[in-house]
Design a protein around this motif. Structure first.
Motif, PDB file in Angstrom:
ATOM      1  N   SER A   4       7.461  -9.142   1.154  1.00 47.82           N
ATOM      2  CA  SER A   4       6.016  -9.330   1.177  1.00 47.82           C
ATOM      3  C   SER A   4       5.345  -8.022   0.788  1.00 47.82           C
ATOM      4  O   SER A   4       5.882  -6.941   1.033  1.00 47.82           O
ATOM      5  N   SER A   5       4.172  -8.126   0.172  1.00 51.12           N
ATOM      6  CA  SER A   5       3.406  -6.917  -0.167  1.00 51.12           C
ATOM      7  C   SER A   5       2.331  -6.629   0.883  1.00 51.12           C
ATOM      8  O   SER A   5       1.671  -5.590   0.837  1.00 51.12           O
ATOM      9  N   CYS A   6       2.141  -7.541   1.827  1.00 49.94           N
ATOM     10  CA  CYS A   6       1.069  -7.412   2.813  1.00 49.94           C
ATOM     11  C   CYS A   6       1.517  -6.597   4.026  1.00 49.94           C
ATOM     12  O   CYS A   6       2.708  -6.437   4.281  1.00 49.94           O
ATOM     13  N   THR A   7       0.524  -6.102   4.783  1.00 54.43           N
ATOM     14  CA  THR A   7       0.797  -5.366   6.008  1.00 54.43           C
ATOM     15  C   THR A   7       0.179  -6.101   7.183  1.00 54.43           C
ATOM     16  O   THR A   7      -0.973  -6.508   7.125  1.00 54.43           O
ATOM     17  N   ASP A   8       0.957  -6.255   8.246  1.00 58.72           N
ATOM     18  CA  ASP A   8       0.430  -6.800   9.504  1.00 58.72           C
ATOM     19  C   ASP A   8       1.100  -6.038  10.634  1.00 58.72           C
ATOM     20  O   ASP A   8       2.175  -6.414  11.102  1.00 58.72           O
ATOM     21  N   SER A  11       0.820  -1.216   0.000  1.00 64.60           N
ATOM     22  CA  SER A  11       0.000   0.000   0.000  1.00 64.60           C
ATOM     23  C   SER A  11       0.850   1.259   0.000  1.00 64.60           C
ATOM     24  O   SER A  11       0.369   2.338  -0.337  1.00 64.60           O
ATOM     25  N   ILE A  12       2.126   1.128   0.361  1.00 64.64           N
ATOM     26  CA  ILE A  12       3.046   2.260   0.330  1.00 64.64           C
ATOM     27  C   ILE A  12       3.686   2.381  -1.043  1.00 64.64           C
ATOM     28  O   ILE A  12       3.743   3.463  -1.635  1.00 64.64           O
ATOM     29  N   SER A  13       4.158   1.273  -1.576  1.00 64.81           N
ATOM     30  CA  SER A  13       4.921   1.302  -2.819  1.00 64.81           C
ATOM     31  C   SER A  13       4.061   1.497  -4.058  1.00 64.81           C
ATOM     32  O   SER A  13       4.589   1.746  -5.147  1.00 64.81           O
ATOM     33  N   CYS A  14       2.730   1.419  -3.916  1.00 66.23           N
ATOM     34  CA  CYS A  14       1.869   1.551  -5.099  1.00 66.23           C
ATOM     35  C   CYS A  14       1.830   2.983  -5.623  1.00 66.23           C
ATOM     36  O   CYS A  14       1.497   3.211  -6.772  1.00 66.23           O
ATOM     37  N   PHE A  39      -0.937   2.915   7.946  1.00 63.36           N
ATOM     38  CA  PHE A  39      -1.749   2.184   8.919  1.00 63.36           C
ATOM     39  C   PHE A  39      -2.977   1.534   8.297  1.00 63.36           C
ATOM     40  O   PHE A  39      -4.029   1.415   8.923  1.00 63.36           O
ATOM     41  N   ALA A  40      -2.820   1.106   7.031  1.00 64.36           N
ATOM     42  CA  ALA A  40      -3.866   0.324   6.362  1.00 64.36           C
ATOM     43  C   ALA A  40      -3.641  -1.134   6.728  1.00 64.36           C
ATOM     44  O   ALA A  40      -3.042  -1.898   5.974  1.00 64.36           O
ATOM     45  N   SER A  41      -4.119  -1.511   7.894  1.00 59.82           N
ATOM     46  CA  SER A  41      -3.852  -2.842   8.430  1.00 59.82           C
ATOM     47  C   SER A  41      -5.033  -3.305   9.262  1.00 59.82           C
ATOM     48  O   SER A  41      -5.889  -2.503   9.660  1.00 59.82           O
TER      49      SER A  41
END
Length: 276
Positions: free
Chosen positions: A145-149, A80-83, A173-175
């Motif tokens: 990884s492209s995911c956020t946790d 969500s940051i690198s997009c 903070f899109a998590s």
């Protein structure tokens, strides 16, 4: 890169280096490290009136624990940051500016990089060579990884940190919910959340039929952005997410700095530290 950061952050360096960022842990130590001249923002209860009378100017006591507090910068590099290139560059600039400011203040600086876990960790150190190592590691890192946790990442960060620190967590903070782990981290460290957002995250423009791709799981969805009801609901949900983050930060005892797409981020930092 360093020259550009130095130009952009003169105000931030002044704000952070002049005594205006005071951790709630500063002052908990008992060993006197040194006396130094008072600067605006210092705790007036630390003024040494005997030393001030001898020297003819105001001096304050600095304790060993106060001097040794480290600054740790934790940076989100998920999908969500690198997009968005502008958002990614702004987040990297904010992270590098904090580290540069801490280096100018003589603080020890550490860094971590996270997605759905801690992907990179550098212990705190001082000096120009260490600062350049942090910059290089941040610029060259390729996310696994492209995911956020955030919950897992904050848990990993808490396990990796040694000694109490002033921790900046930089993300959009899109998590999924992470309030529990934020509270645990804030119970030990002085945590400041730095939310970096783009304009489209607050309000979506009327662009007709658009295919949106989730940057973290590649799912696609066709959206009619000309639908006024959709845009209103989108804006409402965005505002609700922001309010929820603010509540979580307040309840856990963490600070929150919002860095939008247009305002100079130095102003947001100076407002926050001025309130502290």
């Amino acid at each position: 890169m360093v020259r550009r950061i130095e130009f952009r952050t003169k105000g931030l360096v002044w704000g952070m280096g002049s005594g205006r960022y005071r951790s709630r842990f500063r002052g908990g130590g008992t060993d006197l490290a040194e006396l130094r001249e008072y600067v605006p923002g210092d705790d007036t209860r630390r003024i040494d009136w005997n030393a001030s009378a001898r020297h003819g100017s105001i001096y304050t006591r600095e304790l060993a624990e106060e001097r040794e507090l480290a600054v740790h910068v934790s940076v989100d590099v998920s999908g969500s940051i690198s997009c968005g290139m502008a958002k990614q560059e702004r987040m990297l600039e904010v992270a590098a500016s904090i580290m540069y400011s801490a280096e100018q203040s003589g603080d020890r600086i550490g860094m971590s990089i996270f997605t759905d876990c801690i992907e990179g960790f550098i212990p705190p150190g001082r000096g120009r060579a260490h600062l350049l190592r942090l910059f290089g590691s941040l610029a060259r890192h390729k996310p696994r990884s492209s995911c956020t946790d955030l919950s897992a990442s904050l848990l990993g960060l808490g396990s990796a940190l040694r000694g109490r620190s002033l921790v900046f967590v930089i993300s959009d903070f899109a998590s999924d919910p992470f309030a529990e782990q934020l509270g645990r981290l804030s119970a030990v460290h002085d945590v400041i959340l730095v939310r970096v957002t783009s304009s489209i995250e607050a309000e979506i423009p009327d662009a007709g039929q658009v295919i949106f791709v989730d940057a973290e799981n590649n799912e696609q969805m066709a959206i009619d952005t000309s639908d006024i009801h959709f845009r209103a609901e989108y804006a409402r949900l965005a505002k609700e997410r922001g309010a929820e983050l603010a509540r979580d930060a307040r309840r856990s005892g963490a600070g929150l700095i919002d860095v939008g797409p247009t305002e100079p981020f130095e102003a947001a930092f100076l407002r926050h530290f001025g309130r502290r």
